[in-house]
Design a protein around this motif. Structure first.
Motif, short mmCIF file in Angstrom:
data_model
loop_
_atom_site.label_atom_id
_atom_site.label_comp_id
_atom_site.label_asym_id
_atom_site.label_seq_id
_atom_site.Cartn_x
_atom_site.Cartn_y
_atom_site.Cartn_z
N ARG A 156 -45.29 -11.35 37.81
CA ARG A 156 -46.34 -11.20 38.79
C ARG A 156 -45.99 -10.18 39.87
N SER A 157 -44.81 -10.29 40.43
CA SER A 157 -44.45 -9.39 41.52
C SER A 157 -44.12 -8.01 40.98
N ARG A 171 -49.09 -16.04 46.48
CA ARG A 171 -48.24 -16.31 45.34
C ARG A 171 -46.76 -16.18 45.68
N SER A 172 -46.38 -15.10 46.32
CA SER A 172 -44.97 -14.88 46.61
C SER A 172 -44.52 -15.77 47.77
N ARG A 189 -51.67 -6.99 39.77
CA ARG A 189 -50.71 -8.09 39.55
C ARG A 189 -51.08 -9.32 40.37
N TYR A 190 -51.77 -9.12 41.48
CA TYR A 190 -52.17 -10.27 42.27
C TYR A 190 -53.58 -10.76 41.93
N ASP A 192 -44.54 -13.67 51.66
CA ASP A 192 -45.70 -14.43 52.15
C ASP A 192 -45.87 -14.18 53.65
N GLU A 224 -46.83 -4.75 49.06
CA GLU A 224 -47.08 -5.93 48.23
C GLU A 224 -47.39 -7.15 49.11
N ALA A 249 -50.75 -9.06 48.64
CA ALA A 249 -50.62 -10.44 48.16
C ALA A 249 -51.32 -11.41 49.11
#
Lengths: 426, 426
Positions: free
Chosen positions: A258-259, B258-259, B107-108, B263, B76, B80
């Motif tokens: 994902r990342s 997600r991360s 990807r996100y 985050d 990112e 994200a």
């Protein structure tokens, strides 16, 4: 516009579980001028660092390199690469950082099963193995040295059990690498993540990790070449990319890593001779990491582990001589963090503040259920020295006396001095 | 065991689009001893850095802090946080780094729409606005200074259009921050991500960013308190966390950010007075960033932008006097990277190698369709100086003569000297 003053950090003796004092030789290395990221002088340093990291992790793995972020970036990179959404993951938890592994695994779509051990103890390996046989996970994620409770989980039997069952074992060795033996190959660990700011005495900012062929196979199957890098260029690189593109095209989107920033399949391309463009390697941090690992190998890993045992032992002996109680199971104590019960009637935060403000010595508080109940005193890396142990014991005694605790004044430092003399006699 | 030598990077004049030479005062700041992450002396530095970053980004936003990773970690983190899976995102692409935004957004889980401009040009703002009205995205992600093509995208009209339509505009200002005006508030940009290793002349390793209330509202709605930090502790923090927990409990899993490492909702808690534990802030990099931004503000942003225009102009004039052709549309040229066509019959990589090996001067190659077609010569930050421009022009001329190119010897440096004299006369 406000004018800001030049930087002038006050001098500190840092006796926490990290970040600890950096070796001045590491700081000197970090003050060298820049090199371009594709300058052969710089890529040579990257390659040397990989070689040295293999020695540090006690592995013959092909891959050993830093992720460019603080420790948890390495944990997330490993879990993001090795957990496919929907896969079962087992996380045995015996402290705060087990919860972090649980959290990250959940965010990457795992079906997480947890077993919990009472804080202050570790798992009997059989407990973990039984859980593996019950849960049948694809991945086990486990902390080696849990700094929240000062406990060290034995890994050898768990590693063997995972290997024989085809389960990938991912280990958080952030607190142990460079201070306590971490035997990646001998213990059959599939992926191991270390930290810089603890026993390596490099500032926080990188997460060195290593993983083996089994882990690499899994992450390569989820590889995706970045848009903007897919333009044909001819040669081997092109062929490799076309294959990868074809694979990527067939993969459903949710199977991809994902990342992008923390994508190990991209990071390993960047660290490979192909040097496929990804991030810009952190120049100064790489200088610092290389120097820190170089110094660790020069000291010798066995000697370095012995040094951590020695000073951790002297500190514990001194604390007990002061009448303080150590927290947690004795046999599984992590030698690089002493967890100390805060005596009844003492305000733990007031003592910490007095130590910091008057003595320039920092010790740590704690997390969750242990908050207000224990202090955590680290003996890690460059901070792990006779001088620091003696000064800390003396200052802590003074701070406790100042706060009205009755204790046998003078005993702590005398006991530590005696401990050192006795250890030298052996 | 091999013995590794002490670090000794060769001296370099770095005229690439990054990483460029670090200001020696930044390197000195990075060599100061460690402070603990919750030491009041360190958190004061964090707070000062936030204040200074607000000035750098020309914003009154509450949030302006670094993400602990290289530039793309900040991109990112922003995407994200601000893209929910399934949302429509528009990415106008005019070079390699637009493709990166596309990649990250995919990807996100975004439904990405792309408009592409021929490389070497930027978008007419109306083209982007028309695409916004066609696609109706939740987020537009756009590069400000595209170092792959040396082009600068005007943002003011696009910012106004996004604001009036309730669309969030995320801007990659990695190459421009500190070298070219970036007017976060005046241009109505919702989130802006900068880089350290370009016009700020801080080593790579952090991605300073800022975002406004609208962006914060979106990311807070997707907030999730980390496991292991949810233990009740009483007071306001507890109340805030219980609300967040309740929200988190109601959110379907796929709506969460997600991360964990990247985050922004957790990062802002860590940068807030609550100092909720997340990563361990990169001590030395923070020292370096603070010093780099402090020096930029001390020079004055207007003076700094003028310096970048001056030396970029002198370099371009010198290159043209040598008979070389600059690549790309003139009116939209990014003043901090000159893209130069490699003359017919000249091996671009051989010239670069000669410059590096014989003169210790590094210039950059290029990406994708421009590979082998142009060189990219940066004038960024500490590398953006009269000395560097003159030495580079002289060395490039010598390298081209050495490779058999016919050119008016001596003209390049004379023209640049004259350019400086003329500029001083104004």
């Amino acid at each position: 516009m406000t004018r800001y003053r030049e930087l002038a950090p006050p001098p500190r003796t840092i006796m926490t579980p990290g970040p600890v004092e950096a070796d001045p030789r590491v700081l000197r290395a970090m003050s060298y001028p820049m090199l371009g990221q594709f300058d052969p002088a710089f890529t040579a340093l990257m390659n040397e660092t990989m070689e040295m990291l293999r020695a540090l992790f006690a592995t013959a793995n092909g891959w050993a390199y830093p992720v460019d972020g603080t420790s948890r970036s390495g944990l997330e990179a490993a879990l993001a690469a090795l957990i496919e959404p929907g896969e079962r993951v087992l996380v045995p938890i015996f402290g705060r950082f087990g919860h972090l592994l649980h959290e990250i695994a959940l965010r990457y779509g795992a079906e997480v099963s947890v077993i919990e051990q009472e804080w202050g103890r570790v798992f009997d390996p059989q407990q973990v193995i039984e859980a593996i046989d019950r849960v049948r996970p694809a991945v086990v994620a486990l902390v080696h040295g849990e700094t929240s409770t000062g406990q060290l989980q034995p890994l050898r039997e768990i590693g063997a059990a995972c290997r024989s069952r085809g389960v990938l074992l991912v280990v958080d060795a952030v607190a142990t690498i460079g201070g306590v033996p971490v035997e990646t190959d001998a213990w059959q660990l599939d992926a191991v993540v270390g930290g810089t700011q603890k026993c390596l005495s490099v500032p926080p900012g990188m997460a060195p990790l290593t993983y083996n062929d089994a882990a690499e196979r899994k992450l390569l199957a989820r590889r995706r070449i970045e848009r903007g890098l897919r333009t044909p260029e001819g040669g081997e690189a092109q062929a490799a990319r076309q294959i990868a593109d074809a694979q990527a095209g067939m993969l459903p989107r949710e199977r991809h890593i994902r990342s992008n920033y923390l994508d190990l399949s991209q990071l390993q391309d960047y660290w490979s001779p192909a040097r496929l463009n990804h991030h810009t390697e952190m120049t100064s941090m790489l200088y610092g990491l290389r120097e820190g690992v170089r110094l660790a190998l020069e000291e010798g890993l066995a000697a370095r582990h012995a040094r951590h045992l020695l000073h951790g032992g002297a500190l514990a002996a001194g604390l007990e001589a002061m009448g303080l109680q150590l927290y947690g199971e004795r046999v599984s104590r992590l030698p690089v963090v002493a967890c100390v019960r805060i005596p009844d009637g003492i305000d733990g935060e007031a003592v910490r503040a007095l130590l910091l403000e008057q003595f320039g010595i920092e010790i740590a508080s704690s997390f969750g259920p242990l908050k207000g109940m224990i202090w955590r005193i680290g003996t890690m890396g460059y901070s792990c020295s006779r001088r620091n142990v003696l000064l800390t014991l003396g200052a802590l005694e003074a701070a406790l006396l100042r706060h009205g605790l009755r204790l046998p004044a003078g005993e702590a430092v005398q006991t530590a001095l005696q401990y050192y003399t006795r250890s030298e006699g052996i």
